[in-house]
Scaffold this active site. Sequence first.
Site, PDB file in Angstrom:
ATOM      1  N   ASP A  39      67.991  -9.093  -2.014  1.00 39.31           N
ATOM      2  CA  ASP A  39      69.358  -8.645  -1.523  1.00 39.31           C
ATOM      3  C   ASP A  39      69.618  -7.437  -1.628  1.00 39.31           C
ATOM      4  O   ASP A  39      70.007  -6.689  -0.910  1.00 39.31           O
ATOM      5  CB  ASP A  39      70.411  -9.585  -1.739  1.00 39.31           C
ATOM      6  N   ASP A  54      64.010  -3.504 -11.776  1.00 35.04           N
ATOM      7  CA  ASP A  54      64.522  -2.172 -12.228  1.00 35.04           C
ATOM      8  C   ASP A  54      63.760  -0.962 -11.920  1.00 35.04           C
ATOM      9  O   ASP A  54      63.874   0.080 -11.409  1.00 35.04           O
ATOM     10  CB  ASP A  54      64.979  -2.191 -13.666  1.00 35.04           C
ATOM     11  N   TYR A  61      71.326 -17.876  -5.130  1.00 34.01           N
ATOM     12  CA  TYR A  61      72.481 -18.197  -4.110  1.00 34.01           C
ATOM     13  C   TYR A  61      72.736 -19.730  -3.822  1.00 34.01           C
ATOM     14  O   TYR A  61      73.645 -19.911  -3.352  1.00 34.01           O
ATOM     15  CB  TYR A  61      71.808 -17.584  -2.733  1.00 34.01           C
ATOM     16  N   LYS A  94      61.443  -9.959 -12.829  1.00 40.14           N
ATOM     17  CA  LYS A  94      61.956  -9.487 -13.890  1.00 40.14           C
ATOM     18  C   LYS A  94      61.292 -10.391 -15.013  1.00 40.14           C
ATOM     19  O   LYS A  94      61.977 -11.093 -15.738  1.00 40.14           O
ATOM     20  CB  LYS A  94      63.603  -9.571 -13.904  1.00 40.14           C
ATOM     21  N   ASP A 116      68.933  -3.682   0.860  1.00 39.32           N
ATOM     22  CA  ASP A 116      70.170  -2.574   1.034  1.00 39.32           C
ATOM     23  C   ASP A 116      69.570  -1.062   0.490  1.00 39.32           C
ATOM     24  O   ASP A 116      70.093  -0.091   1.345  1.00 39.32           O
ATOM     25  CB  ASP A 116      71.440  -3.016   0.231  1.00 39.32           C
TER      26      ASP A 116
HETATM   27  C1  IPM Z   1      72.657 -10.045   3.430  1.00 35.45           C
HETATM   28  C2  IPM Z   1      73.920 -10.132   3.170  1.00 35.45           C
HETATM   29  C3  IPM Z   1      74.342 -11.717   2.625  1.00 35.45           C
HETATM   30  C4  IPM Z   1      73.446 -11.987   1.428  1.00 35.45           C
HETATM   31  C5  IPM Z   1      75.670 -12.079   2.417  1.00 35.45           C
HETATM   32  C6  IPM Z   1      76.569 -11.803   3.696  1.00 35.45           C
HETATM   33  C7  IPM Z   1      75.832 -13.578   2.072  1.00 35.45           C
HETATM   34  O1  IPM Z   1      74.380  -9.362   2.162  1.00 35.45           O
HETATM   35  O2  IPM Z   1      72.243 -10.898   4.487  1.00 35.45           O
HETATM   36  O3  IPM Z   1      71.841  -9.498   2.656  1.00 35.45           O
HETATM   37  O4  IPM Z   1      73.765 -11.587   0.574  1.00 35.45           O
HETATM   38  O5  IPM Z   1      72.202 -12.603   1.763  1.00 35.45           O
HETATM   39 MG    MG Z   2      72.628  -8.077   1.642  1.00 35.55          MG
END
Ligand code: IPM
Ligand code: MG
Length: 360
Positions: free
Chosen positions: A251, A227, A146, A195, A255
């Site tokens: 990240d 993975d 990032y 990884k 999710d």
């Molecule tokens: C999160 C989001 C952010 C990230 C984006 C919006 C830049 O996906 O907070 O997980 O990738 O960190």
């Molecule tokens: Mg995210």
Amino acid sequence: MVLNITCIPGDGIGPEIVNQAKKVLEAVAKKYGHEMKFTDILMGGASIDACGEPLTDEAIATAKAADAVLMGSIGGNTSTSPWYKLPPEKRPEAGLLKIRKALNLFANLRPAYLYEELAAACPLKEEISKAGFDMLIMRELTGGLYFGERKTVEENGELKAIDTLTYSESEIRRIAIKGFEIARKRRKKVTSVDKANVLDSSRLWRKVVNEVAADYPDVTVEHMLVDNCAMQLVKDPAQFDVILTENMFGDILSDEASMVTGSIGMLSSASLNDTKFGLYEPSHGSAPDIAGQDIANPIATVLSAAMMLRYSFDLDKEADVIEGAVRQVLKDGYRTVDIYSEGMKKVSCSEMGDLLCERV
Ligand code: IPM
Ligand code: MG
């Protein structure tokens, strides 16, 4: 106690859900004799529209002067919103990355757990979900891909894009310490995800995590390739307590973990630096498709406000009260549309806020 809180309503459903969290915080303040001082700043698309950039230096200064930041969500529809015609450093997300870096918020805590009342929403087979699960992803937030050097160059008549993934020992050590400290307060297990079979940054990660682990003999540590972790999250999520990982892996895995709970509208998060300061936000996004309709689920933001009381203000009792109100409202059968199932009482975003205030 006076609580100086900078709020970032942001975009999409952000303003609606932050309003509910403010209401609940006011109710808690009234009950316990605190004073809430809220100051709003713009970030993301709202700031682009008003100021021409996703986060101004004045806004950062306001946030820095506060005790904590409570955020809704930022960003719009990436295929239709004009914000996404701007160069990358001018888009809404750049504001979020800028504030993370400016406030040195390197530790991102993302809890993911299965609510008993919402177990039916879990997309996993019952034989897997019946074990329940309760994990916390500790994601490094200010390093890695990032924030590494990036560029796009032309080479041999074609474009070539370069992103770099760097981690220093000190960056790894400080997040590892956060991971082990929090594991100590939970079930005392850290799964460090990397990884290391391919990446140098991961091999260094593993080495430093092992060094830190030596200071926490009461905490079990294991290493898992990313993975495999993606697979284990749907195969046997109950095995995880604290997942400690770098920025990009965190990240993606966070999710996945939130989806596995089936109720992303319920999950809070905290981004912390080395002091008591933190930025608190729901784990979900800005849901532009339902913005302004008063149907969003404010609970993730309300629970983020509870995390704020706990971590930035040491107000554990007050945080417990908010979390208790959430459990009670679910027990009483109230649901926003995203977690609605037959036989329950469907309520709007603002009604959910009111119901939570009553229970506080
Ligand atoms: C999160 C989001 C952010 C990230 C984006 C919006 C830049 O996906 O907070 O997980 O990738 O960190
Ligand atoms: Mg995210």
